[in-house]
Motif scaffolding. Structure first.
Motif, PDB file in Angstrom:
ATOM      1  N   ILE A   1       0.853  -1.196   0.000  1.00 44.14           N
ATOM      2  CA  ILE A   1       0.000   0.000   0.000  1.00 44.14           C
ATOM      3  C   ILE A   1       0.886   1.241   0.000  1.00 44.14           C
ATOM      4  CG2 ILE A   1      -0.196   0.150   2.531  1.00 44.14           C
ATOM      5  CD1 ILE A   1      -3.270   0.728   1.995  1.00 44.14           C
ATOM      6  N   GLY A   2       0.371   2.343  -0.544  1.00 45.91           N
ATOM      7  CA  GLY A   2       1.168   3.577  -0.560  1.00 45.91           C
ATOM      8  C   GLY A   2       0.301   4.810  -0.692  1.00 45.91           C
ATOM      9  N   LEU A   3       0.818   5.914  -0.209  1.00 47.84           N
ATOM     10  CA  LEU A   3       0.100   7.184  -0.194  1.00 47.84           C
ATOM     11  C   LEU A   3       0.335   7.971  -1.490  1.00 47.84           C
ATOM     12  CD1 LEU A   3      -1.539   9.245   1.528  1.00 47.84           C
ATOM     13  CD2 LEU A   3       0.663  10.150   2.309  1.00 47.84           C
ATOM     14  N   CYS A   4      -0.765   8.322  -2.145  1.00 44.36           N
ATOM     15  CA  CYS A   4      -0.673   9.126  -3.374  1.00 44.36           C
ATOM     16  C   CYS A   4      -0.800  10.615  -3.076  1.00 44.36           C
ATOM     17  CB  CYS A   4      -1.798   8.748  -4.333  1.00 44.36           C
ATOM     18  SG  CYS A   4      -1.801   7.024  -4.784  1.00 44.36           S
ATOM     19  N   GLY A   5      -1.557  10.957  -2.027  1.00 46.62           N
ATOM     20  CA  GLY A   5      -1.752  12.365  -1.692  1.00 46.62           C
ATOM     21  C   GLY A   5      -2.858  12.520  -0.665  1.00 46.62           C
ATOM     22  N   VAL A   6      -3.000  13.744  -0.145  1.00 47.17           N
ATOM     23  CA  VAL A   6      -4.032  14.042   0.856  1.00 47.17           C
ATOM     24  C   VAL A   6      -4.854  15.223   0.341  1.00 47.17           C
ATOM     25  CG1 VAL A   6      -4.467  14.715   3.259  1.00 47.17           C
ATOM     26  CG2 VAL A   6      -2.508  13.239   2.713  1.00 47.17           C
ATOM     27  N   TYR A   7      -6.180  15.052   0.348  1.00 51.02           N
ATOM     28  CA  TYR A   7      -7.070  16.037  -0.272  1.00 51.02           C
ATOM     29  C   TYR A   7      -8.370  16.169   0.532  1.00 51.02           C
ATOM     30  CZ  TYR A   7      -4.049  14.604  -4.141  1.00 51.02           C
ATOM     31  OH  TYR A   7      -2.953  14.296  -4.915  1.00 51.02           O
ATOM     32  N   SER A   8      -9.157  17.180   0.206  1.00 46.67           N
ATOM     33  CA  SER A   8     -10.515  17.281   0.758  1.00 46.67           C
ATOM     34  C   SER A   8     -11.306  16.062   0.270  1.00 46.67           C
ATOM     35  CB  SER A   8     -11.192  18.559   0.250  1.00 46.67           C
ATOM     36  OG  SER A   8     -11.411  18.452  -1.142  1.00 46.67           O
ATOM     37  N   PHE A   9     -12.436  15.783   0.914  1.00 43.59           N
ATOM     38  CA  PHE A   9     -13.206  14.590   0.549  1.00 43.59           C
ATOM     39  C   PHE A   9     -13.572  14.573  -0.937  1.00 43.59           C
ATOM     40  CE2 PHE A   9     -17.116  12.239  -0.175  1.00 43.59           C
ATOM     41  CZ  PHE A   9     -16.750  10.997   0.315  1.00 43.59           C
ATOM     42  N   GLU A  10     -14.076  15.690  -1.438  1.00 41.35           N
ATOM     43  CA  GLU A  10     -14.544  15.734  -2.830  1.00 41.35           C
ATOM     44  C   GLU A  10     -13.410  15.452  -3.812  1.00 41.35           C
ATOM     45  OE1 GLU A  10     -15.472  17.832  -0.480  1.00 41.35           O
ATOM     46  OE2 GLU A  10     -17.649  17.603  -0.478  1.00 41.35           O
ATOM     47  N   VAL A  11     -12.258  16.062  -3.548  1.00 37.98           N
ATOM     48  CA  VAL A  11     -11.119  15.869  -4.456  1.00 37.98           C
ATOM     49  C   VAL A  11     -10.608  14.431  -4.346  1.00 37.98           C
ATOM     50  CG1 VAL A  11      -8.764  16.607  -5.011  1.00 37.98           C
ATOM     51  CG2 VAL A  11     -10.490  18.314  -4.431  1.00 37.98           C
ATOM     52  N   ALA A  12     -10.487  13.917  -3.113  1.00 40.19           N
ATOM     53  CA  ALA A  12      -9.986  12.551  -2.911  1.00 40.19           C
ATOM     54  C   ALA A  12     -10.902  11.537  -3.607  1.00 40.19           C
ATOM     55  CB  ALA A  12      -9.880  12.242  -1.418  1.00 40.19           C
TER      56      ALA A  12
END
Ligand code: TYC
Length: 106
Positions: free
Chosen positions: A70-81
Motif C-alpha cells: 500500500i502507498g500514499l498518493c496524496g491528501v485532499y478534501s473529501f470531494e477531491v480525494a
C-alpha cells in the motif's frame, strides 16, 4: 440612563465576542494498493496523470506500493480525494487492469 448603560448586566447588551462555528474540513488520504497484474509503468502513468507527481516521485511511490502492499498518493478534501479514486479506478478498468485505489480519513 438607559437600562443598557447601568451596569453591563442588562439583558439587552450586544454580543460582541464572535465564536467560530466552522470546523476545518477533514482531509482524506488517497491510497494505492498493490496487485500482481497491473504493469508498473501503468501505475507510474497514473501517478503522473492524476497526482501531479514528478517522474522520480511516481516511481518511488509505485515501488513502495509494490514492496509494502500500500502507498500514499496524496491528501485532499473529501470531494477531491473521491474524484481521484474514481478517476484512477475508471482509467484502470478501461485499460483492463485490476489496480485498486481507496480513500481513508486522515
Ligand atoms: N505489483 C505490480 C507488478 O509487479 C506493480 C504494481 C505496483 C501494481 C503498484 C499495483 O499499486 C500498484 N507488476
Amino acid at each position: 440612563m438607559s437600562e443598557d448603560q447601568k451596569d453591563g448586566q442588562g439583558k439587552r447588551g450586544v454580543l460582541t465576542k464572535t465564536r467560530p462555528k466552522t470546523k476545518k474540513p477533514s482531509m482524506y488520504k488517497v491510497l494505492m494498493l498493490n496487485d500482481d497484474y497491473t504493469p508498473m509503468d501503468f501505475v507510474v502513468h497514473i501517478l503522473l496523470s492524476y497526482f501531479q507527481k514528478s517522474e522520480e516521485e511516481a516511481v518511488q511511490i509505485m515501488l513502495n506500493v509494490h514492496q509494502t502492499g500500500i502507498g500514499l498518493c496524496g491528501v485532499y478534501s473529501f470531494e477531491v480525494a473521491e474524484t481521484k479514486v474514481v478517476q484512477v479506478i475508471d482509467s484502470a478498468r478501461r485499460a483492463e487492469h485490476p489496480l485498486q485505489c481507496t480513500l481513508e480519513k486522515e
